[in-house]
Motif scaffolding. Structure first.
Motif, short mmCIF file in Angstrom:
data_model
loop_
_atom_site.label_atom_id
_atom_site.label_comp_id
_atom_site.label_asym_id
_atom_site.label_seq_id
_atom_site.Cartn_x
_atom_site.Cartn_y
_atom_site.Cartn_z
N VAL A 7 -33.44 5.44 18.24
CA VAL A 7 -33.98 6.30 19.32
C VAL A 7 -35.49 6.11 19.35
CG1 VAL A 7 -34.19 8.66 20.19
CG2 VAL A 7 -32.14 7.98 18.91
N GLU A 8 -35.99 5.52 20.45
CA GLU A 8 -37.43 5.29 20.59
C GLU A 8 -38.00 6.29 21.59
OE1 GLU A 8 -36.33 1.08 21.48
OE2 GLU A 8 -38.25 0.63 20.50
N VAL A 9 -38.99 7.07 21.17
CA VAL A 9 -39.63 8.07 22.04
C VAL A 9 -41.04 7.58 22.35
CG1 VAL A 9 -40.32 10.48 22.33
CG2 VAL A 9 -38.28 9.91 20.98
N PHE A 10 -41.28 7.20 23.61
CA PHE A 10 -42.60 6.70 24.01
C PHE A 10 -43.43 7.88 24.49
CE2 PHE A 10 -41.71 2.26 23.57
CZ PHE A 10 -40.32 2.17 23.71
N ALA A 48 -42.71 -1.02 25.55
CA ALA A 48 -42.32 -0.10 26.64
C ALA A 48 -42.18 -0.87 27.95
CB ALA A 48 -43.37 1.00 26.78
N LYS A 49 -43.12 -1.77 28.21
CA LYS A 49 -43.08 -2.54 29.45
C LYS A 49 -41.79 -3.36 29.51
CE LYS A 49 -46.59 -3.73 32.57
NZ LYS A 49 -48.04 -3.71 32.79
N THR A 50 -41.40 -3.96 28.37
CA THR A 50 -40.18 -4.79 28.39
C THR A 50 -38.94 -3.93 28.69
OG1 THR A 50 -39.73 -4.50 26.02
CG2 THR A 50 -41.12 -6.38 26.65
N LEU A 51 -39.01 -2.63 28.33
CA LEU A 51 -37.86 -1.74 28.57
C LEU A 51 -37.91 -1.14 29.98
CD1 LEU A 51 -37.70 0.18 25.16
CD2 LEU A 51 -36.14 -1.60 25.98
N GLY A 52 -39.04 -1.37 30.69
CA GLY A 52 -39.15 -0.82 32.05
C GLY A 52 -39.76 0.57 32.11
N VAL A 53 -40.46 0.95 31.03
CA VAL A 53 -41.10 2.27 31.03
C VAL A 53 -42.30 2.24 31.98
CG1 VAL A 53 -42.42 3.93 29.63
CG2 VAL A 53 -40.39 2.82 28.66
N ARG A 54 -42.34 3.20 32.93
CA ARG A 54 -43.47 3.28 33.87
C ARG A 54 -44.08 4.68 33.85
NH1 ARG A 54 -41.05 1.98 39.23
NH2 ARG A 54 -43.16 2.21 40.00
N ALA A 70 -35.22 5.98 33.52
CA ALA A 70 -35.10 4.63 34.08
C ALA A 70 -35.50 4.63 35.55
CB ALA A 70 -33.66 4.14 33.92
N GLY A 71 -36.15 3.54 35.95
CA GLY A 71 -36.46 3.35 37.37
C GLY A 71 -37.39 4.41 37.92
N ARG A 72 -38.17 5.01 37.06
CA ARG A 72 -39.06 6.09 37.51
C ARG A 72 -40.50 5.61 37.42
NH1 ARG A 72 -35.93 10.85 36.64
NH2 ARG A 72 -34.12 10.30 37.84
N GLY A 73 -41.30 5.96 38.38
CA GLY A 73 -42.72 5.65 38.27
C GLY A 73 -43.37 5.86 39.62
N ILE A 74 -44.68 5.72 39.62
CA ILE A 74 -45.44 5.95 40.84
C ILE A 74 -45.24 4.75 41.76
CG2 ILE A 74 -47.80 6.19 41.70
CD1 ILE A 74 -47.63 8.47 39.97
#
Lengths: 87, 87
Positions: A7-10, A48-54, A70-74
Motif C-alpha cells: 500500500v503506497e500513500v503519496f 507517482a508519475k508512472t502510476l498516473g498520480v496527478r 485514478a484519472g483525477r487531476g486538473i
C-alpha cells in the motif's frame, strides 16, 4: 510465506494528505504493508508519475491506483470553463 | 473599475502541484488575480476546507472550485474495494 499487500500513500504533508494517512492506517490490516511516501522526494514523484498520480493524496495498492485517485487531476478545459483567462 | 477574477491555487509544493501552478500562470489573463496558496499554512488549509478541497492541487475561481477539483478525494469504500484491510 504469503506476500503482503503493498500500500503506497503519496502525500505532500498538507492537512488533506495527513487526514488520508490516518484513514489508511486505521483501515490497514496485518496483511497490508503501508508506505507513506513524500511527493517532495524526486524519486517518489517519479514513481507517482508512472502510476498516473496527478493529485495528492493518492493511494496505490499492489501498484495500481485506487479508483478514487485514478484519472483525477486538473485539466485546462475545466479551468477555462470556470473562467480562467477570459479577458 | 472592473473587479478582477479571483483565482486561488491550492498547492503543497510537490511536482504535481507545481505543474498546475505553471499551467494556471500560462492561462491567466490581465483580468485574473492569481494567488498561489500553500496548503501547509493552517489558514490556507482552513480556507481550502471551506471550499471543499480534499486533494491538491486544486483551483477555485471567484470562490468556487473548478469542476476538475470538485467532489474529488479519497474515499474509504474505494480503498476497501481495492483490497485495503482485507486479511
Amino acid at each position: 510465506m504469503t506476500t503482503k499487500r503493498k500500500v503506497e500513500v503519496f502525500s505532500a504533508g498538507c492537512p488533506a494528505c495527513t487526514d488520508v494517512e490516518t484513514l489508511v492506517k486505521s483501515l490497514a490490516c496485518p496483511s497490508c504493508e503501508v508506505d507513506m511516501l513524500d511527493m517532495r522526494d524526486i524519486a517518489v514523484a517519479q514513481r507517482a508519475k508512472t502510476l498516473g498520480v496527478r493529485s495528492v493524496p493518492a493511494v496505490a495498492i499492489d501498484g495500481r491506483l485506487a479508483d478514487c485517485c485514478a484519472g483525477r487531476g486538473i485539466d485546462e478545459a475545466s479551468l477555462r470553463a470556470a473562467g480562467l483567462g477570459q479577458p
